[in-house]
Design an enzyme around this catalytic site. Structure first.
Site, PDB file in Angstrom:
ATOM      1  N   GLU A 122      20.347  26.199  32.910  1.00  0.00           N
ATOM      2  CA  GLU A 122      20.060  25.216  31.869  1.00  0.00           C
ATOM      3  C   GLU A 122      18.567  25.160  31.559  1.00  0.00           C
ATOM      4  O   GLU A 122      17.741  24.966  32.452  1.00  0.00           O
ATOM      5  CB  GLU A 122      20.517  23.832  32.333  1.00  0.00           C
ATOM      6  CG  GLU A 122      20.195  22.728  31.354  1.00  0.00           C
ATOM      7  CD  GLU A 122      20.315  21.341  31.959  1.00  0.00           C
ATOM      8  OE1 GLU A 122      20.554  20.398  31.207  1.00  0.00           O
ATOM      9  OE2 GLU A 122      20.159  21.219  33.185  1.00  0.00           O
ATOM     10  N   HIS A 162      27.717  18.059  27.254  1.00  0.00           N
ATOM     11  CA  HIS A 162      27.886  16.716  27.819  1.00  0.00           C
ATOM     12  C   HIS A 162      26.613  15.883  27.767  1.00  0.00           C
ATOM     13  O   HIS A 162      26.670  14.670  28.007  1.00  0.00           O
ATOM     14  CB  HIS A 162      28.352  16.834  29.265  1.00  0.00           C
ATOM     15  CG  HIS A 162      27.336  17.502  30.143  1.00  0.00           C
ATOM     16  ND1 HIS A 162      27.043  18.846  30.035  1.00  0.00           N
ATOM     17  CD2 HIS A 162      26.526  17.017  31.114  1.00  0.00           C
ATOM     18  CE1 HIS A 162      26.097  19.147  30.910  1.00  0.00           C
ATOM     19  NE2 HIS A 162      25.771  18.064  31.575  1.00  0.00           N
ATOM     20  N   ASP A 163      25.480  16.498  27.479  1.00  0.00           N
ATOM     21  CA  ASP A 163      24.203  15.779  27.409  1.00  0.00           C
ATOM     22  C   ASP A 163      23.743  15.538  25.978  1.00  0.00           C
ATOM     23  O   ASP A 163      22.609  15.110  25.757  1.00  0.00           O
ATOM     24  CB  ASP A 163      23.110  16.571  28.150  1.00  0.00           C
ATOM     25  CG  ASP A 163      23.196  16.406  29.653  1.00  0.00           C
ATOM     26  OD1 ASP A 163      23.704  15.372  30.116  1.00  0.00           O
ATOM     27  OD2 ASP A 163      22.750  17.326  30.371  1.00  0.00           O
ATOM     28  N   ASP A 192      22.391  23.712  36.857  1.00  0.00           N
ATOM     29  CA  ASP A 192      21.823  22.488  36.306  1.00  0.00           C
ATOM     30  C   ASP A 192      20.372  22.306  36.738  1.00  0.00           C
ATOM     31  O   ASP A 192      20.054  22.401  37.928  1.00  0.00           O
ATOM     32  CB  ASP A 192      22.651  21.293  36.783  1.00  0.00           C
ATOM     33  CG  ASP A 192      22.126  19.979  36.262  1.00  0.00           C
ATOM     34  OD1 ASP A 192      22.269  19.732  35.059  1.00  0.00           O
ATOM     35  OD2 ASP A 192      21.545  19.210  37.057  1.00  0.00           O
ATOM     36  N   ASP A 247      29.752  24.393  37.600  1.00  0.00           N
ATOM     37  CA  ASP A 247      28.435  23.787  37.447  1.00  0.00           C
ATOM     38  C   ASP A 247      27.795  23.669  38.825  1.00  0.00           C
ATOM     39  O   ASP A 247      28.411  23.160  39.768  1.00  0.00           O
ATOM     40  CB  ASP A 247      28.572  22.396  36.827  1.00  0.00           C
ATOM     41  CG  ASP A 247      27.433  22.059  35.891  1.00  0.00           C
ATOM     42  OD1 ASP A 247      26.288  22.351  36.263  1.00  0.00           O
ATOM     43  OD2 ASP A 247      27.681  21.511  34.810  1.00  0.00           O
TER      44      ASP A 247
END
Length: 567
Positions: free
Chosen positions: A273, A340-341, A216, A114
């Site tokens: 993302e 994870h979000d 990200d 990430d």
């Protein structure tokens, strides 16, 4: 590391397709803080992941994406990086990372890191220097607005209590920009020195042998540093503000430079993302002729409200069909229902009651693995883990939920209603520790976990499912193997059938002379569907029910993958 998969069929048609390992891969996302704790401090770590490498290999997955493990004060659980080339002590050491790399390579599993380059931590050396004086050599590594120019034009922030992306800093009598938390100042990509620093970080990890980057908030890296007033029509409209943020003046110029200077020199997969608010915009990032990124990771499919029923199932099918149409001829998509979000997959897109949780989880996994695009699968979903649904704000660790709570509290808002909403919507639901067995804390840790373990771990855990051939875990393994055996599920075209059906998702995957029909009942009731193909002589490749069924109707949350036999 891993060599590309070899589909059974190899023809001239296959050779015309731009075959890549990352198109054929199933990517498994690991949230390291919640995966496995090796030293009983309550925080998952790299040695914990290493201890579960055989489990990862048994899943059949081809790559893992690990959320940030860099040095960080953890204001946003690692998405506030204070040193991009060091490992956070909570997770271990660089030696542990090297051991992890070695173990993955031995098992043919690739590693995707990430990359958090829109912002750093305010504890990063660059920002610490930047805030010292207006003449500091690092001053222009971030965006500053001198106070004598007045209050800067409004910019919205995700994690700020007041939703204000400008923070006053008295040291130099100026404001700095933070699209996210006040401890996450935005990096100034307009400064060539910043870009070169970040490119060097990428080289550091690529030289260690990693295979890709998940980037990200990368669509926000380019900003007009004159900061004009926001268009009045988008004020208060968060989706429109996000689109505005994602259309910076030099965005593609910077990505192409990054590709030219770094990515083109390595065998590497890249995914950004949320890049692109529409299929047309997303294509700009991944059109092979533009030399930018590998694949699109659009968020529209998960940002649909608290549950799929709120969005509308027919609308949902049309959403995916619209994106697939935009990528029919070139480019490549990601497919996912959780990360994870987001809350847990089965809680948001299905039915997590004891009656339907297992069968529904299997159906949703079928969707993720059989749609056109690279599947991303979040840890624990193979077990059918569900939302924990905290009752108390003190149970939350997430900055997003906490700051929203504070904001509502300051306005004398309805805190009870907010907490009730978070039971379904909070991203903390996906971050609870992995449920390995029936031991204390689900086998995640012998210490106090950083986040509470879901109490249902005594019935939902990996150890129990290993022993059950019909478990969600073993069904997921079958799905992964089927995708490897059937190139149609990778490179085949996608066609939506019976599009107005309010309960069933039916689609055709077609590659060369092979036709595969996928039937998914997204409801808790028996459902019928329309299909122009004769399914009576079809071959069932996989079903989420152990008992056979008449193909003319589907049982609750039933999933069927059928090979069409036309001879």
């Amino acid at each position: 590391m891993n060599t590309p998969l070899n589909p059974d069929k190899s023809t001239t048609i296959v050779s015309k397709i731009d075959k890549k390992w990352w198109k054929e891969a199933v990517i498994y996302q690991i949230y390291p803080r919640s995966f496995k704790d090796s030293n009983d401090d309550g925080v998952g770590d790299l040695k914990g992941i290493i201890s579960k490498l055989d489990y990862l290999e048994s899943l059949g997955i081809d790559a893992i994406w690990i959320n940030p493990i860099y040095e960080s004060p953890n204001d946003d659980n690692g998405y506030d990086v204070s040193d991009y080339c060091s490992i956070l002590a909570d997770f271990g050491t660089m030696d542990d990372f090297d051991l992890l790399m070695k173990g993955l390579q031995e098992r043919g599993i690739k590693l995707i890191m990430d990359l958090v380059f829109n912002h750093s931590s305010d504890e990063h050396f660059w920002f610490q220097e930047s805030r010292k004086s207006r003449t500091n050599e690092y001053r222009d590594y971030y965006y500053w607005w001198p106070a004598e120019k007045g209050i800067p034009p409004y910019r919205w922030s995700w994690f700020d209590v007041n939703s204000n992306a400008w923070k006053y800093d008295e040291t130099t009598d100026a404001y700095y920009l933070h699209y996210f938390s006040q401890k996450q100042p935005d990096l100034n990509w307009n400064n060539p020195r910043v870009r070169q620093e970040l490119y060097q970080v990428m080289r550091f990890w690529l030289d260690k042998g990693i295979d890709g980057f998940r980037m990200d908030a990368f669509q926000f890296i380019s900003k007009d540093d004159s900061f004009p007033e926001l268009p009045p029509e988008i004020l208060g409209n968060i989706p429109e503000i996000m689109k505005f943020y994602g259309r910076g003046p030099h965005l593609h110029e910077y990505i192409q430079e990054m590709n030219r200077e770094v990515l083109s020199h390595y065998e590497v997969m890249t995914v950004s993302e949320g890049a692109g608010a529409s299929p047309e915009e997303a294509m700009l990032f991944v059109d092979p002729d533009r030399n930018e990124l590998s694949m699109a990771y659009h968020l529209e499919g998960v940002e649909i409200g608290k549950h799929i029923n709120e969005y509308g199932f027919v609308n949902y099918k049309k959403l995916y069909s619209r994106w697939d149409k935009g990528f029919k001829e070139k480019g490549w998509l990601s497919i996912f229902l959780a990360n994870h979000d987001q809350p847990r997959m089965v809680s948001k897109f299905g039915n997590d009651t004891p009656e339907f949780r297992e069968i529904c989880s299997k159906m949703l996994s079928t969707f993720v693995i059989t749609m056109r695009g690279t599947p991303y699968y979040f840890q624990g979903d193979e077990l059918g883990m569900i939302n924990i649904r905290f009752d108390n704000i003190d149970d939350y660790n997430d900055i997003d939920t906490k700051n929203k709570y504070i904001a509502i509290q300051s306005e004398n808002g309805d805190l009870k209603a907010f907490l009730e909403e978070q039971k379904q919507a909070s991203r903390e639901n996906s971050r609870t520790p992995m449920q390995w067995n029936t031991n204390e804390n689900a086998g995640f840790s012998n210490g106090k976990p950083w986040l509470k373990v879901n109490s249902n771990y005594t019935t939902i855990n990996a150890e129990a499912q290993e022993k059950d051939p019909d478990s969600t875990l073993n069904y997921f393994r079958k799905l992964v193997q089927l995708r490897k055996q059937e190139p149609t599920l990778v490179y085949g075209t996608y066609t939506l059938l019976d599009e107005d059906n309010p309960k069933v998702y039916v689609y055709l995957r077609l590659f060369e002379d092979k036709k595969i029909i996928v039937l998914l009942n997204f409801s808790s009731e028996n459902a019928t569907y329309k299909c122009d193909f004769n399914l009576e002589k079809s071959t069932v490749l996989l079903s989420n029910y152990s008992s056979k069924n008449n193909t003319s109707k589907l049982r609750p949350f039933e999933a069927l993958i059928l090979a069409i036999n036309e001879s």
